[in-house]
Design an enzyme around this catalytic site. Sequence first.
Site, short mmCIF file in Angstrom:
data_model
loop_
_atom_site.label_atom_id
_atom_site.label_comp_id
_atom_site.label_asym_id
_atom_site.label_seq_id
_atom_site.Cartn_x
_atom_site.Cartn_y
_atom_site.Cartn_z
N LYS A 34 -10.27 -23.01 17.71
CA LYS A 34 -10.78 -23.49 19.01
C LYS A 34 -11.74 -22.46 19.58
O LYS A 34 -11.41 -21.28 19.66
CB LYS A 34 -9.62 -23.70 19.99
CG LYS A 34 -10.11 -24.12 21.38
CD LYS A 34 -8.97 -24.52 22.28
CE LYS A 34 -8.41 -23.42 23.12
NZ LYS A 34 -9.29 -23.01 24.24
N ASP A 61 -14.07 -26.47 22.89
CA ASP A 61 -13.33 -26.75 24.13
C ASP A 61 -14.21 -26.44 25.34
O ASP A 61 -14.06 -25.40 25.98
CB ASP A 61 -12.07 -25.87 24.11
CG ASP A 61 -11.19 -26.05 25.33
OD1 ASP A 61 -11.30 -27.09 26.00
OD2 ASP A 61 -10.37 -25.14 25.59
N LYS A 63 -14.84 -28.90 27.84
CA LYS A 63 -14.33 -29.69 28.99
C LYS A 63 -15.45 -30.25 29.88
O LYS A 63 -15.54 -29.92 31.07
CB LYS A 63 -13.39 -28.84 29.84
CG LYS A 63 -12.18 -28.30 29.10
CD LYS A 63 -11.22 -27.64 30.08
CE LYS A 63 -9.97 -27.08 29.44
NZ LYS A 63 -10.19 -25.90 28.59
N HIS A 65 -17.64 -32.42 32.36
CA HIS A 65 -17.31 -33.23 33.54
C HIS A 65 -18.58 -33.30 34.40
O HIS A 65 -18.91 -32.36 35.11
CB HIS A 65 -16.17 -32.56 34.32
CG HIS A 65 -15.63 -33.37 35.45
ND1 HIS A 65 -14.55 -32.97 36.21
CD2 HIS A 65 -16.00 -34.58 35.95
CE1 HIS A 65 -14.28 -33.89 37.12
NE2 HIS A 65 -15.16 -34.87 36.99
N ASP A 66 -19.29 -34.45 34.31
CA ASP A 66 -20.55 -34.59 35.06
C ASP A 66 -20.84 -36.09 35.15
O ASP A 66 -20.00 -36.90 34.76
CB ASP A 66 -21.68 -33.83 34.34
CG ASP A 66 -22.77 -33.36 35.30
OD1 ASP A 66 -23.15 -34.14 36.20
OD2 ASP A 66 -23.24 -32.22 35.14
N THR A 121 -2.88 -27.53 33.24
CA THR A 121 -1.51 -27.05 33.48
C THR A 121 -1.48 -25.97 34.55
O THR A 121 -0.42 -25.63 35.07
CB THR A 121 -0.86 -26.51 32.18
OG1 THR A 121 -1.80 -25.66 31.55
CG2 THR A 121 -0.48 -27.63 31.24
N ARG A 183 4.90 -20.76 21.83
CA ARG A 183 5.35 -19.39 21.58
C ARG A 183 6.44 -19.39 20.52
O ARG A 183 7.23 -20.32 20.45
CB ARG A 183 5.93 -18.78 22.87
CG ARG A 183 4.89 -18.53 23.97
CD ARG A 183 3.92 -17.44 23.54
NE ARG A 183 2.89 -17.16 24.54
CZ ARG A 183 1.66 -17.70 24.53
NH1 ARG A 183 1.30 -18.57 23.61
NH2 ARG A 183 0.77 -17.34 25.44
N GLY A 212 -2.94 -19.16 20.73
CA GLY A 212 -3.84 -18.01 20.86
C GLY A 212 -3.14 -16.72 20.54
O GLY A 212 -2.97 -16.34 19.38
N ARG A 213 -2.70 -16.02 21.60
CA ARG A 213 -2.20 -14.66 21.46
C ARG A 213 -1.04 -14.47 20.49
O ARG A 213 -0.97 -13.41 19.85
CB ARG A 213 -1.86 -14.10 22.86
CG ARG A 213 -3.14 -13.81 23.65
CD ARG A 213 -2.89 -13.74 25.12
NE ARG A 213 -2.51 -15.05 25.67
CZ ARG A 213 -2.19 -15.26 26.94
NH1 ARG A 213 -2.20 -14.26 27.78
NH2 ARG A 213 -1.89 -16.48 27.36
O1 C5P Z 1 -2.94 -17.21 24.06
P1 C5P Z 1 -2.39 -18.57 24.31
O2 C5P Z 1 -1.56 -19.13 23.17
O3 C5P Z 1 -1.69 -18.69 25.65
O4 C5P Z 1 -3.71 -19.49 24.35
C1 C5P Z 1 -3.67 -20.84 24.71
C2 C5P Z 1 -5.07 -21.41 24.69
O5 C5P Z 1 -5.00 -22.75 25.18
C3 C5P Z 1 -6.07 -20.68 25.59
O6 C5P Z 1 -7.35 -20.81 24.99
C4 C5P Z 1 -6.00 -21.46 26.89
O7 C5P Z 1 -7.19 -21.37 27.62
C5 C5P Z 1 -5.79 -22.88 26.36
N1 C5P Z 1 -5.19 -23.80 27.32
C6 C5P Z 1 -3.96 -23.58 27.90
N2 C5P Z 1 -3.44 -24.49 28.80
C7 C5P Z 1 -4.13 -25.60 29.08
C8 C5P Z 1 -5.37 -25.85 28.49
C9 C5P Z 1 -5.87 -24.92 27.60
O8 C5P Z 1 -3.31 -22.57 27.63
N3 C5P Z 1 -3.62 -26.48 29.90
#
Ligand code: C5P
Length: 235
Positions: A34, A61, A63, A65-66, A121, A183, A212-213
């Site tokens: 992503k 990603d 997003k 909106h316009d 979220t 997680r 992500g992390r």
């Molecule tokens: O590092 P982590 O696993 O929290 O990353 C989640 C990814 O998903 C990030 O790029 C974050 O911006 C994206 N995201 C999110 N919650 C959302 C929409 C997108 O965490 N509602």
Amino acid sequence: MQHDVIIACDFKSAADTFRFLDLFANEERKPFLKIGMELYYAEGPSIVREIKRRGHKIFLDLKLHDIPNTVRKAMAVLSQLDVDMCNVHAAGTIEMMKAAREGLTREDGTRPLLIAVTQLTSTSEERMQRELLIGASIDETIVQYARNTREAGLDGVVCSPLEAGMVHEACGTGFLTITPGVRFADGDVADQVRVTTPARAREIGSDFIVVGRPITAAADPVAAYHRCVREFLNE
Ligand code: C5P
């Protein structure tokens, strides 16, 4: 039915991104990635082309909106970039989402997957009601936005894994749920609030998890990716 783990490449530059991707150079399975606003605005379309050239699928990603006309034309540009998935805000209305789909569809009728963000979220029910004057509950709003998304002919929505079952109930199992907030059971939650594990996300019905992390900040990102794939796809 397609299922996959998507790694959120939340890096600030192409150099940081390629340093990370080089770790996967010898992997047979090229991870689905992503790319978000930070990296895209820093590096432009060349980062997408370069990552595609390395054999990865890309969820862009941005997003959108316009007004419908602007979104249609912007999506036509993105369709030429050959990404695999991109997105809009469902709050832009059914008309805007239809315009996005039309713009994204290439002359030969093919197009990347197109999904919509329902309520972010980060938006609480309290703020949604007080600031945006949306009187319904956040769950009702998410389901209504998901229904609008399906009616516009899009493929699915981004939502919390905990909402995936509710969305599938309203829109059918073929309607995709793409879910961040994942997680490992023994991992660090960081700033995410409503999280679940890869295996549980799959049980509830996530089609794609965005991670992500837990992968990018792991001591061994390749091992963390393999663990995520194993737990989510049960491979
Ligand atoms: O590092 P982590 O696993 O929290 O990353 C989640 C990814 O998903 C990030 O790029 C974050 O911006 C994206 N995201 C999110 N919650 C959302 C929409 C997108 O965490 N509602």
